[in-house]
Design a protein around this motif. Structure first.
Motif, PDB file in Angstrom:
ATOM      1  N   ARG A  38      -2.932  12.140   1.290  1.00 24.83           N
ATOM      2  CA  ARG A  38      -2.486  11.891   0.207  1.00 24.83           C
ATOM      3  C   ARG A  38      -1.577  10.313  -0.431  1.00 24.83           C
ATOM      4  O   ARG A  38      -0.882  11.292   1.262  1.00 24.83           O
ATOM      5  CB  ARG A  38      -2.233  13.033  -1.063  1.00 24.83           C
ATOM      6  CG  ARG A  38      -3.596  13.791  -1.151  1.00 24.83           C
ATOM      7  CD  ARG A  38      -2.821  14.757  -1.670  1.00 24.83           C
ATOM      8  NE  ARG A  38      -4.093  15.807  -2.197  1.00 24.83           N
ATOM      9  CZ  ARG A  38      -5.054  15.549  -3.651  1.00 24.83           C
ATOM     10  NH1 ARG A  38      -4.730  14.483  -4.259  1.00 24.83           N
ATOM     11  NH2 ARG A  38      -6.331  15.807  -3.535  1.00 24.83           N
ATOM     12  N   GLU A  39      -1.129   9.920  -1.397  1.00 27.97           N
ATOM     13  CA  GLU A  39      -0.231   9.456  -1.601  1.00 27.97           C
ATOM     14  C   GLU A  39       0.971  10.043  -1.128  1.00 27.97           C
ATOM     15  O   GLU A  39       0.807  11.182  -1.165  1.00 27.97           O
ATOM     16  CB  GLU A  39       0.371   8.453  -2.762  1.00 27.97           C
ATOM     17  CG  GLU A  39      -1.541   7.256  -2.829  1.00 27.97           C
ATOM     18  CD  GLU A  39      -1.723   6.673  -3.925  1.00 27.97           C
ATOM     19  OE1 GLU A  39      -0.448   7.031  -4.569  1.00 27.97           O
ATOM     20  OE2 GLU A  39      -2.394   6.263  -4.765  1.00 27.97           O
ATOM     21  N   ASP A  40       2.069   9.230  -0.841  1.00 27.58           N
ATOM     22  CA  ASP A  40       3.446  10.206  -0.987  1.00 27.58           C
ATOM     23  C   ASP A  40       3.732  10.841   0.017  1.00 27.58           C
ATOM     24  O   ASP A  40       4.428  11.404   0.507  1.00 27.58           O
ATOM     25  CB  ASP A  40       3.920  10.393  -2.226  1.00 27.58           C
ATOM     26  CG  ASP A  40       4.059   9.570  -3.349  1.00 27.58           C
ATOM     27  OD1 ASP A  40       4.083   8.478  -3.402  1.00 27.58           O
ATOM     28  OD2 ASP A  40       3.399   9.673  -4.229  1.00 27.58           O
TER      29      ASP A  40
ATOM     30  N   SER B 107      -6.484   4.311   4.068  1.00 27.58           N
ATOM     31  CA  SER B 107      -5.157   5.387   4.098  1.00 27.58           C
ATOM     32  C   SER B 107      -5.545   6.735   3.652  1.00 27.58           C
ATOM     33  O   SER B 107      -5.231   7.212   3.915  1.00 27.58           O
ATOM     34  CB  SER B 107      -4.407   4.793   3.893  1.00 27.58           C
ATOM     35  OG  SER B 107      -3.987   3.168   5.198  1.00 27.58           O
ATOM     36  N   SER B 108      -6.300   6.267   2.454  1.00 25.29           N
ATOM     37  CA  SER B 108      -5.599   7.131   1.600  1.00 25.29           C
ATOM     38  C   SER B 108      -7.037   7.869   0.998  1.00 25.29           C
ATOM     39  O   SER B 108      -7.259   9.130   0.776  1.00 25.29           O
ATOM     40  CB  SER B 108      -6.316   6.648  -0.337  1.00 25.29           C
ATOM     41  OG  SER B 108      -7.465   6.237  -0.447  1.00 25.29           O
TER      42      SER B 108
ATOM     43  N   PHE C 291       0.022   9.557   5.696  1.00 22.45           N
ATOM     44  CA  PHE C 291      -0.056   8.061   3.890  1.00 22.45           C
ATOM     45  C   PHE C 291       0.465   6.664   4.657  1.00 22.45           C
ATOM     46  O   PHE C 291      -0.188   5.745   5.420  1.00 22.45           O
ATOM     47  CB  PHE C 291       0.053   8.109   3.036  1.00 22.45           C
ATOM     48  CG  PHE C 291      -0.654   7.379   2.493  1.00 22.45           C
ATOM     49  CD1 PHE C 291      -1.852   6.879   2.027  1.00 22.45           C
ATOM     50  CD2 PHE C 291       0.240   6.891   1.634  1.00 22.45           C
ATOM     51  CE1 PHE C 291      -2.404   5.949   1.391  1.00 22.45           C
ATOM     52  CE2 PHE C 291      -0.301   5.050   1.328  1.00 22.45           C
ATOM     53  CZ  PHE C 291      -1.674   4.953   0.150  1.00 22.45           C
ATOM     54  N   LYS C 292       1.424   6.810   5.243  1.00 21.22           N
ATOM     55  CA  LYS C 292       2.526   5.906   5.938  1.00 21.22           C
ATOM     56  C   LYS C 292       2.038   5.122   7.158  1.00 21.22           C
ATOM     57  O   LYS C 292       1.621   3.838   7.146  1.00 21.22           O
ATOM     58  CB  LYS C 292       3.865   6.048   4.812  1.00 21.22           C
ATOM     59  CG  LYS C 292       4.006   6.061   3.813  1.00 21.22           C
ATOM     60  CD  LYS C 292       5.611   6.501   3.809  1.00 21.22           C
ATOM     61  CE  LYS C 292       5.785   6.506   2.016  1.00 21.22           C
ATOM     62  NZ  LYS C 292       7.389   7.412   1.998  1.00 21.22           N
TER      63      LYS C 292
ATOM     64  N   GLY D 267       1.876   2.856  -3.515  1.00 21.74           N
ATOM     65  CA  GLY D 267       0.405   4.159  -4.412  1.00 21.74           C
ATOM     66  C   GLY D 267      -0.516   3.127  -5.019  1.00 21.74           C
ATOM     67  O   GLY D 267      -0.016   1.902  -5.241  1.00 21.74           O
TER      68      GLY D 267
ATOM     69  N   TRP E 230      -5.972   0.401   1.593  1.00 20.07           N
ATOM     70  CA  TRP E 230      -5.471   2.132   0.284  1.00 20.07           C
ATOM     71  C   TRP E 230      -6.776   2.622   0.153  1.00 20.07           C
ATOM     72  O   TRP E 230      -6.475   3.777   0.513  1.00 20.07           O
ATOM     73  CB  TRP E 230      -4.959   1.319  -0.793  1.00 20.07           C
ATOM     74  CG  TRP E 230      -5.114   2.391  -1.623  1.00 20.07           C
ATOM     75  CD1 TRP E 230      -3.581   3.296  -1.849  1.00 20.07           C
ATOM     76  CD2 TRP E 230      -6.281   3.153  -2.595  1.00 20.07           C
ATOM     77  NE1 TRP E 230      -3.808   4.644  -2.191  1.00 20.07           N
ATOM     78  CE2 TRP E 230      -5.396   4.052  -3.497  1.00 20.07           C
ATOM     79  CE3 TRP E 230      -7.287   2.980  -2.462  1.00 20.07           C
ATOM     80  CZ2 TRP E 230      -5.840   5.322  -4.384  1.00 20.07           C
ATOM     81  CZ3 TRP E 230      -8.299   4.192  -3.008  1.00 20.07           C
ATOM     82  CH2 TRP E 230      -7.053   4.992  -4.921  1.00 20.07           C
TER      83      TRP E 230
ATOM     84  N   VAL F   9       0.628  -1.034   0.183  1.00 14.83           N
ATOM     85  CA  VAL F   9      -0.263   0.225   0.073  1.00 14.83           C
ATOM     86  C   VAL F   9       0.684   0.930  -0.131  1.00 14.83           C
ATOM     87  O   VAL F   9       0.764   2.288  -1.177  1.00 14.83           O
ATOM     88  CB  VAL F   9      -0.993  -0.201   1.340  1.00 14.83           C
ATOM     89  CG1 VAL F   9      -1.555   1.236   1.893  1.00 14.83           C
ATOM     90  CG2 VAL F   9      -1.531  -1.239   0.898  1.00 14.83           C
ATOM     91  N   ILE F  10       2.130   1.427   0.623  1.00 17.51           N
ATOM     92  CA  ILE F  10       2.549   2.178   0.699  1.00 17.51           C
ATOM     93  C   ILE F  10       3.145   3.016  -0.687  1.00 17.51           C
ATOM     94  O   ILE F  10       3.594   4.002  -0.305  1.00 17.51           O
ATOM     95  CB  ILE F  10       4.260   1.291   1.687  1.00 17.51           C
ATOM     96  CG1 ILE F  10       3.622   2.069   3.064  1.00 17.51           C
ATOM     97  CG2 ILE F  10       5.285   2.860   1.560  1.00 17.51           C
ATOM     98  CD1 ILE F  10       4.269   1.828   4.294  1.00 17.51           C
TER      99      ILE F  10
ATOM    100  N   THR G  44      -1.094   3.745   7.851  1.00 17.36           N
ATOM    101  CA  THR G  44      -1.133   2.604   6.934  1.00 17.36           C
ATOM    102  C   THR G  44      -1.176   2.009   7.755  1.00 17.36           C
ATOM    103  O   THR G  44      -1.021   0.630   8.007  1.00 17.36           O
ATOM    104  CB  THR G  44      -0.614   2.475   5.147  1.00 17.36           C
ATOM    105  OG1 THR G  44      -1.129   3.269   4.777  1.00 17.36           O
ATOM    106  CG2 THR G  44      -0.528   0.474   5.061  1.00 17.36           C
TER     107      THR G  44
END
Length: 353
Positions: free
Chosen positions: A297-299, A292-293, A303-304, A137, A289, A134-135, A307
């Protein structure tokens, strides 16, 4: 040489199948509760599910392509309006997280039944794999699971066909199914089909609309969804018949499909148990995902961090409740919400026409 359009159609179909093939399908538990438990009428349910998946799948990817929502959850506002849409928005995130519990519990139950490993081993392993994937993306998720999904669906179909051929005479025992007191999703086979589509489309809507937004054309998106619905529905029907042909042995098993594999032979059971684990992975990852999303937002660091926290908490809960009970409670409750959402979709389609 396969052109890019065909590759993208295959990728969408593969992601569609992979997302739906989670612990409930992979283990055979949801196929038992929603289809096989009703005998022949369960096969009629599978046909209904096929057409509803085509309608919803095509609608999700084409709507995502057309509107390119900032967030996948915005699809609920599109279909249901602002007020009801916001309710579904929050509800879908909660459901995604609860479904992640089911995936984790299914992974633990699978390795426990086949290898005798403590349930916590499979739960923790699934959680760790999900975190790592998931981390990276959504694009990475689609790239991975779209390749695994069709392979696993093919293996499931082959398992079902082998179980049918090996014990074809067992289909004569379909009449005893009502006497076996099998856990069911509903007393009605027709309502069971609606519940099945209902609990699947709530999360499928977010995932597939996000994929549709990144697709080259509406035609490619639609064909991908249609092929995905067809492949998944065929797998449902074949496995359901396989379970019915061996109903006395599979009726009360935590992992019915693994019981079918064991009847074929020990090597097959080992291979299929690992296949089930991979199937669970293809759904656990997008579920995590989605949750967490919704937080960040990703990145991003948030987010990490989200997760990791959600995965660990979900693992703890998945260890507390028996797998088949989780499937029965969580999926059925959310199936009702999904049926209402399906009516919103139909209403929107009529208004557009």
């Amino acid at each position: 040489m396969i052109n890019d359009d065909v590759k993208q159609i295959y990728s969408i179909a593969g992601a569609f199948i992979a997302f739906l093939i989670g612990s409930g399908f992979a283990t055979g538990q949801e196929i038992m509760q929603y289809f096989a438990a009703y005998g022949v009428k369960g096969l009629i349910s599978a046909i209904i599910v096929f057409f509803l998946f085509i309608y919803t799948g095509v609608s999700f990817v084409t709507t995502g392509y057309t509107h390119k929502f900032d967030k996948g959850n915005d699809i609920f506002i599109y279909y249901c309006g602002r007020n009801a849409g916001r309710i579904y928005d929050y509800f879908s995130v909660i459901f995604a997280y609860m479904s992640f519990f089911v995936m984790v519990a299914g992974a633990g139950a699978t390795l426990n039944q086949q290898f005798g490993l403590h349930v916590s081993f499979g739960c923790i392993a699934m959680s760790m794999l999900s975190i790592v994937t998931v981390i990276f993306g959504l694009d990475n998720i689609v790239n991975i699971i779209s390749k695994i999904g069709p392979v696993i669906a093919t293996m499931a179909i082959l398992l079902g066909l082998t179980a049918i051929i090996k014990n074809f005479d067992g289909l004569k025992n379909i009449s005893i199914i009502p006497e076996l007191d099998i856990m069911k999703a509903s007393e009605s086979w027709l309502f069971s089909a609606l519940l099945y589509v209902g609990f699947n489309i709530l999360l499928l809507s977010v995932f597939m609309s996000s994929i549709g937004a990144r697709t080259k054309s509406i035609g490619i998106a639609s064909r991908g969804a249609i092929f995905g619905a067809a492949g998944y529905s065929i797998a449902i029907a074949v496995i359901a018949i396989g379970l019915m042909a061996n109903i006395e042995k599979t009726a009360h098993s935590q992992i019915p499909s693994l019981m079918l594999a064991s009847e074929i032979g020990a090597p097959v059971a080992i291979i299929f148990s690992l296949s089930i684990f991979a199937e669970i992975f293809t759904t656990a990852v997008p579920l995590l995902w989605i949750v967490s999303s919704r937080i960040a937002r990703e990145d991003t660091y948030m987010f990490k961090a989200a997760t990791v926290v959600f995965a660990i908490s979900g693992t703890a809960i998945g260890l507390m409740v028996p797998f088949n009970r989780l499937v029965n409670i969580i999926y059925v409750i959310n199936g009702y919400a999904g049926i209402v959402f399906l009516f919103f979709m139909v209403k929107k389609s009529i208004l557009k026409k």
